[in-house]
Motif scaffolding. Structure first.
Motif, PDB file in Angstrom:
ATOM      1  N   VAL A   1      18.710  44.609  -6.864  1.00 15.76           N
ATOM      2  CA  VAL A   1      19.752  45.597  -7.173  1.00 15.76           C
ATOM      3  C   VAL A   1      20.603  45.883  -5.941  1.00 15.76           C
ATOM      4  O   VAL A   1      21.806  46.147  -6.045  1.00 15.76           O
ATOM      5  N   ALA A   2      20.010  45.777  -4.756  1.00 20.66           N
ATOM      6  CA  ALA A   2      20.724  46.083  -3.513  1.00 20.66           C
ATOM      7  C   ALA A   2      21.943  45.190  -3.295  1.00 20.66           C
ATOM      8  O   ALA A   2      22.854  45.562  -2.549  1.00 20.66           O
ATOM      9  N   LEU A   3      21.990  44.015  -3.939  1.00 18.32           N
ATOM     10  CA  LEU A   3      23.113  43.094  -3.745  1.00 18.32           C
ATOM     11  C   LEU A   3      24.101  43.114  -4.900  1.00 18.32           C
ATOM     12  O   LEU A   3      24.979  42.258  -4.979  1.00 18.32           O
ATOM     13  N   ARG A   4      23.998  44.088  -5.788  1.00 20.41           N
ATOM     14  CA  ARG A   4      24.866  44.045  -6.980  1.00 20.41           C
ATOM     15  C   ARG A   4      26.342  44.229  -6.623  1.00 20.41           C
ATOM     16  O   ARG A   4      27.206  43.598  -7.237  1.00 20.41           O
ATOM     17  N   ASP A   5      26.650  45.072  -5.643  1.00 21.49           N
ATOM     18  CA  ASP A   5      28.055  45.245  -5.278  1.00 21.49           C
ATOM     19  C   ASP A   5      28.610  43.993  -4.602  1.00 21.49           C
ATOM     20  O   ASP A   5      29.784  43.645  -4.784  1.00 21.49           O
ATOM     21  N   ASP A   6      27.772  43.305  -3.841  1.00 23.93           N
ATOM     22  CA  ASP A   6      28.178  42.036  -3.245  1.00 23.93           C
ATOM     23  C   ASP A   6      28.474  41.010  -4.340  1.00 23.93           C
ATOM     24  O   ASP A   6      29.469  40.282  -4.276  1.00 23.93           O
ATOM     25  N   LEU A   7      27.614  40.959  -5.342  1.00 22.81           N
ATOM     26  CA  LEU A   7      27.821  40.032  -6.454  1.00 22.81           C
ATOM     27  C   LEU A   7      29.083  40.388  -7.227  1.00 22.81           C
ATOM     28  O   LEU A   7      29.855  39.506  -7.622  1.00 22.81           O
ATOM     29  N   ARG A   8      29.320  41.657  -7.448  1.00 20.40           N
ATOM     30  CA  ARG A   8      30.524  42.085  -8.169  1.00 20.40           C
ATOM     31  C   ARG A   8      31.782  41.640  -7.415  1.00 20.40           C
ATOM     32  O   ARG A   8      32.739  41.124  -8.017  1.00 20.40           O
ATOM     33  N   ALA A   9      31.758  41.816  -6.106  1.00 24.71           N
ATOM     34  CA  ALA A   9      32.908  41.413  -5.292  1.00 24.71           C
ATOM     35  C   ALA A   9      33.104  39.904  -5.341  1.00 24.71           C
ATOM     36  O   ALA A   9      34.235  39.407  -5.414  1.00 24.71           O
ATOM     37  N   ALA A  10      31.999  39.154  -5.333  1.00 21.49           N
ATOM     38  CA  ALA A  10      32.098  37.696  -5.397  1.00 21.49           C
ATOM     39  C   ALA A  10      32.694  37.245  -6.726  1.00 21.49           C
ATOM     40  O   ALA A  10      33.559  36.356  -6.765  1.00 21.49           O
ATOM     41  N   LEU A  11      32.237  37.835  -7.823  1.00 16.05           N
ATOM     42  CA  LEU A  11      32.766  37.476  -9.137  1.00 16.05           C
ATOM     43  C   LEU A  11      34.241  37.854  -9.262  1.00 16.05           C
ATOM     44  O   LEU A  11      35.047  37.088  -9.791  1.00 16.05           O
ATOM     45  N   THR A  12      34.589  39.009  -8.775  1.00 15.39           N
ATOM     46  CA  THR A  12      35.987  39.448  -8.804  1.00 15.39           C
ATOM     47  C   THR A  12      36.860  38.506  -7.986  1.00 15.39           C
ATOM     48  O   THR A  12      38.022  38.254  -8.329  1.00 15.39           O
TER      49      THR A  12
ATOM     50  N   LYS B   1      29.724  29.739  -9.437  1.00 15.81           N
ATOM     51  CA  LYS B   1      28.504  28.947  -9.327  1.00 15.81           C
ATOM     52  C   LYS B   1      27.350  29.788  -8.782  1.00 15.81           C
ATOM     53  O   LYS B   1      27.442  30.371  -7.709  1.00 15.81           O
ATOM     54  N   VAL B   2      26.273  29.819  -9.542  1.00 12.86           N
ATOM     55  CA  VAL B   2      25.120  30.635  -9.173  1.00 12.86           C
ATOM     56  C   VAL B   2      24.610  30.256  -7.789  1.00 12.86           C
ATOM     57  O   VAL B   2      24.424  31.117  -6.919  1.00 12.86           O
ATOM     58  N   VAL B   3      24.370  28.962  -7.571  1.00 16.19           N
ATOM     59  CA  VAL B   3      23.723  28.564  -6.313  1.00 16.19           C
ATOM     60  C   VAL B   3      24.623  28.785  -5.106  1.00 16.19           C
ATOM     61  O   VAL B   3      24.133  28.922  -3.978  1.00 16.19           O
ATOM     62  N   GLN B   4      25.917  28.824  -5.316  1.00 18.42           N
ATOM     63  CA  GLN B   4      26.817  29.118  -4.197  1.00 18.42           C
ATOM     64  C   GLN B   4      26.557  30.527  -3.675  1.00 18.42           C
ATOM     65  O   GLN B   4      26.517  30.761  -2.461  1.00 18.42           O
ATOM     66  N   TRP B   5      26.343  31.454  -4.601  1.00 19.57           N
ATOM     67  CA  TRP B   5      26.070  32.831  -4.185  1.00 19.57           C
ATOM     68  C   TRP B   5      24.643  32.984  -3.671  1.00 19.57           C
ATOM     69  O   TRP B   5      24.406  33.619  -2.644  1.00 19.57           O
ATOM     70  N   THR B   6      23.696  32.383  -4.353  1.00 19.01           N
ATOM     71  CA  THR B   6      22.296  32.532  -3.919  1.00 19.01           C
ATOM     72  C   THR B   6      22.049  31.861  -2.571  1.00 19.01           C
ATOM     73  O   THR B   6      21.308  32.384  -1.742  1.00 19.01           O
ATOM     74  N   ASP B   7      22.681  30.711  -2.345  1.00 20.01           N
ATOM     75  CA  ASP B   7      22.518  30.056  -1.042  1.00 20.01           C
ATOM     76  C   ASP B   7      23.075  30.920   0.086  1.00 20.01           C
ATOM     77  O   ASP B   7      22.517  30.953   1.188  1.00 20.01           O
ATOM     78  N   ALA B   8      24.167  31.626  -0.197  1.00 22.61           N
ATOM     79  CA  ALA B   8      24.764  32.489   0.831  1.00 22.61           C
ATOM     80  C   ALA B   8      23.832  33.618   1.225  1.00 22.61           C
ATOM     81  O   ALA B   8      23.937  34.161   2.333  1.00 22.61           O
ATOM     82  N   HIS B   9      22.896  33.957   0.332  1.00 21.39           N
ATOM     83  CA  HIS B   9      21.941  35.035   0.617  1.00 21.39           C
ATOM     84  C   HIS B   9      20.525  34.500   0.845  1.00 21.39           C
ATOM     85  O   HIS B   9      19.559  35.244   0.765  1.00 21.39           O
ATOM     86  N   ARG B  10      20.433  33.202   1.145  1.00 23.88           N
ATOM     87  CA  ARG B  10      19.172  32.557   1.522  1.00 23.88           C
ATOM     88  C   ARG B  10      18.079  32.743   0.471  1.00 23.88           C
ATOM     89  O   ARG B  10      16.929  33.102   0.782  1.00 23.88           O
ATOM     90  N   ALA B  11      18.453  32.498  -0.756  1.00 25.59           N
ATOM     91  CA  ALA B  11      17.475  32.607  -1.839  1.00 25.59           C
ATOM     92  C   ALA B  11      16.331  31.625  -1.626  1.00 25.59           C
ATOM     93  O   ALA B  11      16.523  30.494  -1.184  1.00 25.59           O
TER      94      ALA B  11
END
Length: 206
Positions: free
Chosen positions: A147-158, A163-173
């Motif tokens: 939940v702590a990254l939801r605003d980051d995800l919202r900004a990325a989508l906006t 691509k899911v893995v583009q965002w997850t890789d940026a956060h070292r999933a």
């Protein structure tokens, strides 16, 4: 850490099935959603469904129905964000997502994702199976999301990210690897032929 909440992702358009809701298709005498729910619900602290359109068609499930917060069917990350916004309102810290068209996913999905993300300040992990080339094949609709990254995800989508893995890789999933001997646990129903295959599997014909 609190037990994650669960979100079934069923917000796609099901083009290869001719449209409609794949999750409501009959599968071995029940709906596909019933089978997915049976696997995920025991593993999580609460459950919701990400779907777009008229929520009334899912009324019989009794589940909260979460539409994408970003218009235009932009992909599974929008469903993840819907789940994170819902979880925030429930006081949750994380969610685990599962695709609504994948009725055989592992019954230890959640504990393995939690184990993979252990020690992360913002726990983030994707499920994977061993790939033919030795590199894990990730299944990005099956993940642990903070939940702590939801605003980051919202900004990325906006900003246009899809691509899911583009965002997850940026956060070292991290990656939780599941065996795939015999039946691929992340086999998903995309076509009428896939649905027939899933029916035969569940009815013990294969």
């Amino acid at each position: 850490m609190k037990q994650p909440l669960g979100v079934i992702l069923a917000g796609g358009q099901a083009r290869r099935m001719g449209g409609g809701d794949k999750a409501l298709l009959p599968l071995a005498g029940r709906t596909m959603l019933d089978h997915v729910r049976d696997r995920l619900e025991p593993q999580v602290a609460g459950l919701a469904l990400n779907a777009n359109g008229d929520a009334a068609r899912f009324a019989a499930t009794g589940l909260p129905v979460l539409p994408d917060p970003v218009a235009g069917f932009v992909g599974p990350l929008a469903g993840v964000l819907a789940g994170l916004d819902w979880a925030a309102g429930q006081g949750g810290e994380t969610i685990v997502t599962a695709a609504g068209d994948t009725p055989f996913f592992p019954e230890d999905l959640v504990p393995q994702l939690l184990l993979a993300a252990e020690g992360m300040a913002a726990p983030l992990a994707l499920a994977a199976t061993p790939g033919d080339n030795g590199k894990p094949q990730r299944h990005p609709t099956f993940g642990l999301w903070p939940v702590a990254l939801r605003d980051d995800l919202r900004a990325a989508l906006t900003g246009g990210l899809r691509k899911v893995v583009q965002w997850t890789d940026a956060h070292r999933a991290q990656t939780a690897i599941f065996p795939a001997q015999g039946l691929d646990p992340f086999f998903n129903v995309n076509t009428p032929e896939d649905l027939e295959h899933a029916n035969r599997l569940l009815e013990g014909e294969i």
